[in-house]
Design a protein around this motif. Structure first.
Motif, mmCIF file in Angstrom:
data_model
loop_
_atom_site.group_PDB
_atom_site.id
_atom_site.type_symbol
_atom_site.label_atom_id
_atom_site.label_comp_id
_atom_site.label_asym_id
_atom_site.label_seq_id
_atom_site.Cartn_x
_atom_site.Cartn_y
_atom_site.Cartn_z
ATOM 1 N N ALA A 1 2.000 1.675 -3.446
ATOM 2 C CA ALA A 1 0.715 2.131 -4.624
ATOM 3 C C ALA A 1 1.252 3.662 -4.244
ATOM 4 O O ALA A 1 0.724 5.153 -5.113
ATOM 5 C CB ALA A 1 -0.598 1.593 -3.694
ATOM 6 N N GLU A 2 1.103 4.367 -3.155
ATOM 7 C CA GLU A 2 0.926 5.845 -2.130
ATOM 8 C C GLU A 2 2.247 6.546 -3.469
ATOM 9 O O GLU A 2 1.745 7.649 -3.929
ATOM 10 C CB GLU A 2 1.229 5.630 -1.296
ATOM 11 C CG GLU A 2 0.085 6.088 -0.581
ATOM 12 C CD GLU A 2 -0.364 6.403 1.023
ATOM 13 O OE1 GLU A 2 -0.311 5.311 2.006
ATOM 14 O OE2 GLU A 2 0.733 7.630 1.610
ATOM 15 N N PRO B 1 1.002 -1.398 0.003
ATOM 16 C CA PRO B 1 -0.277 -0.080 -0.081
ATOM 17 C C PRO B 1 0.711 1.610 -0.238
ATOM 18 O O PRO B 1 0.567 2.327 -0.621
ATOM 19 C CB PRO B 1 -0.815 -0.054 1.232
ATOM 20 C CG PRO B 1 -0.776 -1.045 1.213
ATOM 21 C CD PRO B 1 0.235 -1.828 1.100
ATOM 22 N N LEU B 2 2.196 0.866 0.658
ATOM 23 C CA LEU B 2 2.943 2.134 0.702
ATOM 24 C C LEU B 2 3.384 2.287 -0.300
ATOM 25 O O LEU B 2 3.602 4.034 -1.212
ATOM 26 C CB LEU B 2 4.028 2.287 1.042
ATOM 27 C CG LEU B 2 3.950 2.650 2.945
ATOM 28 C CD1 LEU B 2 5.470 2.115 3.530
ATOM 29 C CD2 LEU B 2 3.568 3.946 3.898
#
Lengths: 388, 388
Positions: free
Chosen positions: B68-69, B65-66
């Motif tokens: 993706a950010e 998720p990091l």
């Protein structure tokens, strides 16, 4: 999409196995899954394996080849890590692989060892699932993060500690007959209310325990099952995954979990069913508030209504929509990298009618599983249906 | 299988970035990949991300998720860990997803930070890719493991240290013009021979360095590329993965890598080409002997003949079959979780004709990439072809 079936499920008891190597735990789960499926190991074409903190707990990276050995399979083997959703992602990949026709038989699941570490190291290890730079270094650990989410929920929609205590009590009750559960003892609502605080408004029984364990599933195509006379009545008809911003501070709303909304939407999309058709659900109750958020993301209740459903007993074993009949992460336990596979195993048993709690859902035909990573920066949802 | 294309590639410089967070490195690689592809971030439907030891290097699990950010995408994001083959597995999943029609656009790649750790901790971290119970606790680290493999190779097929020194010298020469390479200086065969021993028969220049870096690829369907006027002339026509026993002691032959044999066989199987058609290869030369083993598993040379090919210059930039024109892990560097993506990026540039070493392979149409984990307990092979 190929018709994808769960041919067999295997679990270790959840709890403390501090003296058993991770490969040993996974070997047990896999052995049980193969025995349940009646599928020969030699037919497995892919191993999809979840693990979160093996580097810390066992000084062991690169676990997939080891787990292939432990399971007695020789095939491409991959480890997936998505914090507490690691096994959910692994199962999802197995489902997608079989659905795409790339394999007829896949082994999926996961394993976690945690109790062999000192508690402070477990807490530190779990904190790695949050943002190290912007959360962990500011002192955030998961009880605190979910406390913030609970507070935001109460502020937005109402609800109080006692409502959450109902969830803890319910899940402990559900775990009583489950032979794989870590805690098989009743916890009353009053007992949960009287427990010491961890991070207000969450007290001791609002949190899941530290757990070792493994899960394994034999996933097959319906065609394979028919050809090989494998009894596999439960189909995985939908799979979805979602991702959110990692840090709570970057989210718009702490009482919503859009990653799970996205995962649920994608999972329902390939099925002929929707939230109203769900008979039973296994959701990621790492904290009691997380169960509320999960049931709302799954569409089982409207936003803000999950807490009332818990209070009113809608989600108890004898309620209209039983949630976490396994005992959930709360009472069955939460071996992080195994949990997503365990949820599918439990749902499968419930839908087949051979779960110790199947009597509460004798006519269940549709089940949904919700597995989350971190503060739901990752989420995976699966829809299971009785196919025959 | 859908026609799968590499629309864009992005790399950071490989080397020491001890002061940059992992997300920052991946953001750079992704930004370059999107710029190269001309594909908007909003079209990305899936992120497949490789990382090996983020838990140790950055106290950061749950990295997908990091990342993706950092990459500016919002979509299902998953981390794959298969030791040094982590990014190879991630790319493979992106290719399979697009091939299956589950997505039109995927972002794949990986990142590793290593130089921020003390060297002994890096060595310990890398050792986690071997069997902790039965190898690491007996004192095995990777230079020792590959030294055993080199010794077994010399015993079985002949060859000597000087042959390996040719590989080191070749790969350093190849790295000279590569703007992303960690070491851009010549190393002569004599210099490699005179270097201090690490684990006989391997000396300093037989080993790849410790490296930070990131890689990113925009993988698209040919249909998407055509519809959106995206220039994506390089197709991924084959992908394969293989697994072997983890511990060297459990293998039949230390000078063969059957996981890579299996991966290569599977990768060629979906293509219309075979080893004889390969014009250029990027292989996993974590140690010089590993390049020999890789070229044999890929079928580029018969068993036992890879060492002679190296000695005779067949694999140099101006040889018949250039191997590791990027500089390889040896000289370009080896940021473990990024390497597999970097290999595909370099091959793509070579096949498009815009690599600084493209002049050596002006007519190349078929490239093959070989990414290995541990002592090749895991292997991933991709076949790339010029499609238009």
């Amino acid at each position: 999409m190929t018709d994808v079936r769960v041919a067999g499920v295997g679990l270790t008891r959840f709890g403390s196995h501090a003296d058993r190597a991770g490969r040993d735990l996974f070997a047990t789960a896999a052995e049980r899954a193969f025995a349940d499926a009646g599928v020969p190991r030699g037919d497995v074409e892919e191993l999809n394996y979840g693990n979160y903190m093996g580097a810390l707990a066992e000084h062991q990276g690169h676990q997939a080849p080891l787990m292939a050995e432990a399971a007695g399979v020789r095939c491409p083997a991959t480890r997936y890590e998505s914090a507490c959703a690691s096994a959910g992602v692994a199962v999802r990949e197995a489902v997608r692989t079989v659905a795409a026709g790339d394999a007829d038989v896949a082994l999926a699941g996961g394993m976690e060892r945690m109790t062999n570490l000192p508690t402070d190291e477990v807490t530190e290890g779990l904190a790695m699932a949050a943002d190290d730079l912007f959360e962990v270094r500011s002192g955030v650990t998961f009880p605190g993060a979910y406390a913030l989410m609970a507070t935001a929920y109460f502020d937005a929609y109402g609800g109080e500690r006692r409502d959450l205590a109902h969830i803890a009590s319910k899940n402990h009750a559900n775990a009583l007959p489950n032979e794989y559960a870590q805690y098989r003892r009743e916890v009353s609502v009053d007992e949960a209310m009287d427990a010491p605080p961890v991070a207000e408004p969450l007290h001791l029984y609002d949190a899941c325990p530290i757990t070792d364990g493994a899960s394994a599933l034999v996933i097959v195509s319906a065609e394979y099952a028919a050809e090989h006379d494998v009894d596999a009545p439960v189909a995985v008809t939908g799979t979805g995954q979602g991702t959110d911003r990692m840090a709570l501070a970057d989210r718009e709303h702490l009482a919503r979990t859009p990653a799970a909304d996205d995962a649920a939407e994608a999972a329902y999309a390939t099925t002929g069913v929707g939230p109203d058709d769900v008979d039973v659900a296994e959701v990621h109750d790492c904290f009691t508030i997380a169960e509320v958020l999960a049931t709302e993301s799954l569409g089982l209740f409207e936003a803000g209504e999950g807490i009332g459903a818990a209070r009113e007993g809608v989600t108890t074993a004898d309620g209209d929509l039983p949630v976490n009949l396994s005992g959930g992460l709360k009472a069955k336990g939460h071996p992080v990298g195994a949990t997503g596979g365990s949820q599918i195993a439990e749902l499968t048993r419930l839908l087949r009618g051979d779960h110790p709690n199947s009597e509460h859902v004798p006519d269940a035909e549709v089940g949904v599983a919700h597995n989350a990573g971190g503060t739901v920066a990752s989420a995976v949802v699966h829809v299971l249906e009785v196919a025959e």
